[in-house]
Design a protein around this motif. Sequence first.
Motif, PDB file in Angstrom:
ATOM      1  N   UNK A 180      18.635  33.463  72.608  1.00  0.00           N
ATOM      2  CA  UNK A 180      17.746  31.979  73.501  1.00  0.00           C
ATOM      3  C   UNK A 180      18.315  31.772  74.364  1.00  0.00           C
ATOM      4  N   UNK A 181      19.206  31.697  75.067  1.00  0.00           N
ATOM      5  CA  UNK A 181      19.547  30.867  76.428  1.00  0.00           C
ATOM      6  C   UNK A 181      19.780  32.474  77.207  1.00  0.00           C
ATOM      7  N   UNK A 182      19.653  32.762  77.704  1.00  0.00           N
ATOM      8  CA  UNK A 182      19.609  34.043  79.224  1.00  0.00           C
ATOM      9  C   UNK A 182      20.596  33.413  79.928  1.00  0.00           C
ATOM     10  N   UNK A 183      20.055  32.722  80.874  1.00  0.00           N
ATOM     11  CA  UNK A 183      21.220  31.836  81.807  1.00  0.00           C
ATOM     12  C   UNK A 183      21.291  30.737  81.390  1.00  0.00           C
ATOM     13  N   UNK A 184      21.942  29.634  82.164  1.00  0.00           N
ATOM     14  CA  UNK A 184      22.829  28.540  82.591  1.00  0.00           C
ATOM     15  C   UNK A 184      22.573  28.064  83.656  1.00  0.00           C
ATOM     16  N   UNK A 201      21.765  19.957  87.278  1.00  0.00           N
ATOM     17  CA  UNK A 201      20.797  20.963  86.574  1.00  0.00           C
ATOM     18  C   UNK A 201      21.433  20.871  84.640  1.00  0.00           C
ATOM     19  N   UNK A 202      22.018  22.123  84.696  1.00  0.00           N
ATOM     20  CA  UNK A 202      21.979  23.051  83.249  1.00  0.00           C
ATOM     21  C   UNK A 202      23.422  22.872  83.337  1.00  0.00           C
ATOM     22  N   UNK A 203      24.080  22.773  82.187  1.00  0.00           N
ATOM     23  CA  UNK A 203      25.793  23.352  81.703  1.00  0.00           C
ATOM     24  C   UNK A 203      25.261  24.320  80.311  1.00  0.00           C
ATOM     25  N   UNK A 204      26.602  25.222  80.999  1.00  0.00           N
ATOM     26  CA  UNK A 204      27.489  25.530  79.632  1.00  0.00           C
ATOM     27  C   UNK A 204      28.950  24.995  79.499  1.00  0.00           C
ATOM     28  N   UNK A 205      29.570  24.483  78.349  1.00  0.00           N
ATOM     29  CA  UNK A 205      30.904  23.654  77.801  1.00  0.00           C
ATOM     30  C   UNK A 205      31.279  25.376  77.285  1.00  0.00           C
ATOM     31  N   UNK A 206      31.922  25.800  77.900  1.00  0.00           N
ATOM     32  CA  UNK A 206      32.842  27.280  77.050  1.00  0.00           C
ATOM     33  C   UNK A 206      34.294  25.950  76.514  1.00  0.00           C
ATOM     34  N   UNK A 237      27.640  25.770  85.544  1.00  0.00           N
ATOM     35  CA  UNK A 237      26.110  25.992  85.624  1.00  0.00           C
ATOM     36  C   UNK A 237      25.539  25.769  86.654  1.00  0.00           C
ATOM     37  N   UNK A 238      24.448  25.080  86.554  1.00  0.00           N
ATOM     38  CA  UNK A 238      24.318  24.146  88.047  1.00  0.00           C
ATOM     39  C   UNK A 238      22.222  24.398  87.941  1.00  0.00           C
ATOM     40  N   UNK A 239      21.613  24.416  89.141  1.00  0.00           N
ATOM     41  CA  UNK A 239      20.507  24.331  88.963  1.00  0.00           C
ATOM     42  C   UNK A 239      19.455  25.891  88.907  1.00  0.00           C
ATOM     43  N   UNK A 240      18.171  26.092  87.763  1.00  0.00           N
ATOM     44  CA  UNK A 240      18.072  26.920  87.096  1.00  0.00           C
ATOM     45  C   UNK A 240      17.301  28.033  88.454  1.00  0.00           C
ATOM     46  N   UNK A 241      17.054  29.313  88.714  1.00  0.00           N
ATOM     47  CA  UNK A 241      16.019  29.796  89.546  1.00  0.00           C
ATOM     48  C   UNK A 241      14.427  29.462  89.005  1.00  0.00           C
ATOM     49  N   UNK A 242      13.544  29.906  90.250  1.00  0.00           N
ATOM     50  CA  UNK A 242      11.999  29.907  89.895  1.00  0.00           C
ATOM     51  C   UNK A 242      12.171  30.724  88.667  1.00  0.00           C
ATOM     52  N   UNK A 243      12.633  31.697  89.289  1.00  0.00           N
ATOM     53  CA  UNK A 243      11.982  33.239  89.119  1.00  0.00           C
ATOM     54  C   UNK A 243      12.321  34.077  87.615  1.00  0.00           C
ATOM     55  N   UNK A 244      12.564  34.331  86.754  1.00  0.00           N
ATOM     56  CA  UNK A 244      13.169  34.964  85.426  1.00  0.00           C
ATOM     57  C   UNK A 244      14.085  36.571  86.553  1.00  0.00           C
ATOM     58  N   UNK A 245      14.996  36.587  85.788  1.00  0.00           N
ATOM     59  CA  UNK A 245      16.588  38.051  86.247  1.00  0.00           C
ATOM     60  C   UNK A 245      16.284  38.507  85.438  1.00  0.00           C
ATOM     61  N   UNK A 246      16.167  39.916  85.330  1.00  0.00           N
ATOM     62  CA  UNK A 246      15.962  40.912  84.523  1.00  0.00           C
ATOM     63  C   UNK A 246      17.070  41.770  84.244  1.00  0.00           C
TER      64      UNK A 246
END
Length: 290
Positions: A28-32, A196-201, A242-251
Amino acid sequence: MSNQGLIIEERSRDIGDFLVGRLIPFRKKRMVGPFIFIDHMGPTMIKKGKYMDVDQHPHIGLSTLTYLLDGEIMHEDSIGTKQRISPGSVNWMVAGKGVTHTERTPKDMRNGTEFLAHGYQIWVALPKDLETVEPEFHHLDKNELPTWKDKNTEFKLIAGNGYGKTSPLPVHSELFMVEVKSSERYELQIKGELKGEIGVCIVEGEIRACDTIVEKGNMLVSKIEDTCSIILEPNTHLLLFGGEPFPEERHIYWNFVSSSKEKLEEAKDKWRNKQFPKVPNDNSYVVMPE
């Protein structure tokens, strides 16, 4: 954490004698932000017959960030780097257009002495225009990283920008990685401090977020602007990233990351045909899963 928030449970698996927990990518969440992969290594007792030996393998399109809490690892790569990493310091390898590396228990620690190994192996995707840069390697000792205290809670800025400070690690996009250790109950401020986005581990202990208790071995993901108050219980240890997400998808395929599926196919062919640069004096080769 709002309806944007996700709680991701660490999924453990055994790689040889080393227990590893995968946090992202998650279905459900490929990147942070630009962070695309986080493995939690250990904690595992390393002893005779159980040394860490990650043979020569390739990367493209990303930077690897190795952060240890316990134990030591020797990193060698095709740029010619030989760098031992110890707890609290950072190894940062920019793969760019292509690099190979190994990670092994240092020779002087292969004497039958038992020691604890524990840390995080992290991949940060490169911006699209920098995906094919020349490979680089950087190491920072723990005393080179910004540290500060608020009440009885300790902070360390491992990478990027946060809390009005900048880590000297040469990153390529808007990101952050912060270590937080509380000895007493503590309310963590995030708004205005990170972007941006944040992950809390949760490495140790537990937190309370939006009337939910989240224990160690889990990760919370949210957008900074959606984050509710986070209370750290006593003796809690977190990694914020985390941080600012990129505009393009990553594979992502195996150890390769790219905004281009064609670049992934090229890297796969290159590794099959043994055309990647090699780690000097190392003939090991990890077969790519098909």
